[in-house]
Motif scaffolding. Structure first.
Motif, mmCIF file in Angstrom:
data_model
loop_
_atom_site.group_PDB
_atom_site.id
_atom_site.type_symbol
_atom_site.label_atom_id
_atom_site.label_comp_id
_atom_site.label_asym_id
_atom_site.label_seq_id
_atom_site.Cartn_x
_atom_site.Cartn_y
_atom_site.Cartn_z
ATOM 1 N N PHE A 126 10.173 5.386 -5.882
ATOM 2 C CA PHE A 126 9.226 5.593 -4.782
ATOM 3 C C PHE A 126 9.677 4.930 -3.476
ATOM 4 N N ASP A 127 10.856 4.297 -3.485
ATOM 5 C CA ASP A 127 11.350 3.651 -2.269
ATOM 6 C C ASP A 127 11.595 4.649 -1.156
ATOM 7 N N ASP A 149 -3.678 11.760 5.668
ATOM 8 C CA ASP A 149 -5.110 11.964 5.925
ATOM 9 C C ASP A 149 -5.907 11.803 4.635
ATOM 10 N N HIS A 150 -5.258 12.090 3.509
ATOM 11 C CA HIS A 150 -5.876 11.798 2.204
ATOM 12 C C HIS A 150 -4.787 11.355 1.239
ATOM 13 N N SER A 151 -4.976 10.177 0.655
ATOM 14 C CA SER A 151 -4.035 9.647 -0.325
ATOM 15 C C SER A 151 -4.629 9.812 -1.721
ATOM 16 N N ALA A 152 -4.039 10.706 -2.496
ATOM 17 C CA ALA A 152 -4.490 10.930 -3.869
ATOM 18 C C ALA A 152 -3.710 10.023 -4.808
ATOM 19 N N ILE A 153 -4.347 9.626 -5.899
ATOM 20 C CA ILE A 153 -3.702 8.684 -6.813
ATOM 21 C C ILE A 153 -2.691 9.359 -7.725
ATOM 22 N N ASP A 189 0.949 3.360 -8.198
ATOM 23 C CA ASP A 189 2.072 3.643 -7.306
ATOM 24 C C ASP A 189 1.553 3.896 -5.898
ATOM 25 N N VAL A 190 1.780 2.924 -4.998
ATOM 26 C CA VAL A 190 1.322 3.030 -3.609
ATOM 27 C C VAL A 190 2.519 2.830 -2.696
ATOM 28 N N THR A 191 2.683 3.713 -1.732
ATOM 29 C CA THR A 191 3.787 3.639 -0.777
ATOM 30 C C THR A 191 3.243 3.639 0.645
ATOM 31 N N VAL A 234 2.500 16.430 -0.232
ATOM 32 C CA VAL A 234 3.687 15.809 -0.820
ATOM 33 C C VAL A 234 3.265 15.213 -2.157
ATOM 34 N N ILE A 235 3.864 15.699 -3.252
ATOM 35 C CA ILE A 235 3.471 15.235 -4.578
ATOM 36 C C ILE A 235 4.712 14.900 -5.398
ATOM 37 N N ARG A 236 4.511 13.944 -6.296
ATOM 38 C CA ARG A 236 5.586 13.539 -7.205
ATOM 39 C C ARG A 236 4.963 12.955 -8.453
ATOM 40 N N GLY A 237 5.597 13.218 -9.591
ATOM 41 C CA GLY A 237 5.126 12.636 -10.845
ATOM 42 C C GLY A 237 5.509 11.168 -10.944
ATOM 43 N N GLY A 238 5.179 10.563 -12.063
ATOM 44 C CA GLY A 238 5.447 9.138 -12.249
ATOM 45 C C GLY A 238 6.922 8.829 -12.381
#
Length: 375
Positions: free
Chosen positions: A218-219, A255-259, A246-248, A208-212
């Motif tokens: 991000f809610d 399993d892996h949270s990429a920045i 941006d942290v949700t 799951v990816i999203r830009g800024g």
């Protein structure tokens, strides 16, 4: 020895003195109606009531935006309250001395529910969110160790160009090796996002990816429906949302949270690299095993051939005849040796008799000669 006029305390006496002093202070404030008022959210109500075997509970927790403190209060006053209740407690601060340990407490005499204010409402929301996060916390998954992988890529339908540039930029060498199933979706629609996530339940890897964007964008990744769908996935979960800051809640379930989306692509590439590296090692081990099996088969064939030759030799009649004749010769040789031994014994016996006769004749002749000369 130094002498002074100061009162001398044992350690236990000092604890008792402090306890008595605080008790007197509490009684003074109680009788003088000089109580403190503390407002906050109750925690572990049911547990505190269940654990207490006395008329009062001693480990109830009250919390506000600045911290927490233990509460000592009569048990019957808590009958209408539960975890998360926003209350006002009237009481006095106190200390509990137990086994040489001192604990700060609020000794409550009355408790009542009050209306939420904005700060407490925010705190309740935060605590509720944390409870939801614990509830949806899934079992962690390791990256699959096989090559027939299906990778679902969930991203905003409005940012495909950025996804190609950022996420796939590091995966070009693997685009044809694995099955990438792209799922563009509106990332402002909770129902649509939760449904598309649920549709990926059988994928081996879900990204799951999203830009800024703004914080409100991000809610959706904190929504319980989205969290529930994400936690029910069976595959390895990767999240790469926005920028570093941006942290949700979805990040905590992954399993892996990429920045960033780019970092998600880098992480996936690293997993693919490791998969191929493990496969190379496995192939080398298979080659060694194949060679050993061939060597073993060759030696086994040699042993079988030798065994067959020995069997053929054993089956030949002339060999068997020679073996029987050899046995007969050995037996005959033994008999001849025995006869020779017997003959030698007979010769020895005859020689012994002859010697004995010769000796007797010599004795007789000696006697006769002796008589002759004497006469």
């Amino acid at each position: 020895m130094n002498q002074n006029f100061l009162p001398t305390f044992m350690i236990s006496d000092l604890h008792n003195f402090l306890n008595d002093t605080l008790k007197a202070y509490i009684d003074q404030r109680k009788h003088g109606q000089q109580l403190f008022c503390v407002r906050g959210i109750l925690k572990n109500v049911e547990q505190a009531v269940e654990n207490s075997k006395w008329p009062s509970v001693y480990d109830l927790i009250i919390q506000d935006t600045t911290g927490t403190i233990e509460v000592e209060i009569p048990k019957h006053l808590l009958s209408s309250f539960k975890n998360g209740s926003y209350v006002e407690i009237h009481g006095v601060p106190t200390f509990n001395f137990f086994r040489e340990q001192c604990t700060k407490r609020l000794k409550g005499y009355t408790i009542q529910a009050i209306e939420d204010d904005s700060a407490i409402h925010a705190l309740q929301s935060k605590l509720s969110t944390l409870d939801d996060l614990k509830k949806h916390r899934p079992k962690s998954h390791t990256f699959p160790n096989y090559f027939d992988l299906s990778v679902a890529v969930i991203y905003s339908s409005a940012s495909k160009v950025d996804i190609q540039k950022d996420f796939y930029n590091y995966l070009n060498e693997y685009r044809d090796e694995f099955n990438f199933d792209e799922k563009p979706i509106s990332l402002s629609n909770v129902e649509a996002l939760s449904q598309v996530i649920s549709s990926c339940v059988d994928h081996d890897v879900v990204v799951v990816i999203r830009g800024g964007g703004g914080s409100d964008a991000f809610d959706i990744f904190n929504d319980e429906k989205v969290l529930n769908a994400f936690s029910n996935l069976n595959g390895y979960r990767i999240v790469g949302l926005g920028h570093n800051s941006d942290v949700t809640l979805l990040d905590y379930l992954a399993d892996h949270s990429a920045i960033t989306p780019s970092d998600a692509g880098i992480h996936l590439k690293g997993q693919f690299d490791e998969l191929f590296s493990r496969n190379d090692i496995l192939e080398q081990q298979k080659i060694k095993i194949f060679k050993l099996e061939n060597d073993l088969k060759t030696k086994s064939d040699d042993v079988i051939a030798l065994s067959a030759n020995l069997k053929q030799l054993a089956d030949r009649t002339d060999i068997q005849t020679l073996m029987n004749e050899n046995k007969s010769l050995v037996k005959l040789n033994h008999e001849l040796k025995q006869k020779a031994i017997d003959k030698q014994q007979i010769v020895r016996e005859k020689n012994y008799i002859l010697i004995c006769l010769t000796a007797v004749v010599a004795i007789i002749v000696g006697i006769l000669l002796g008589r002759y000369f004497l006469n």
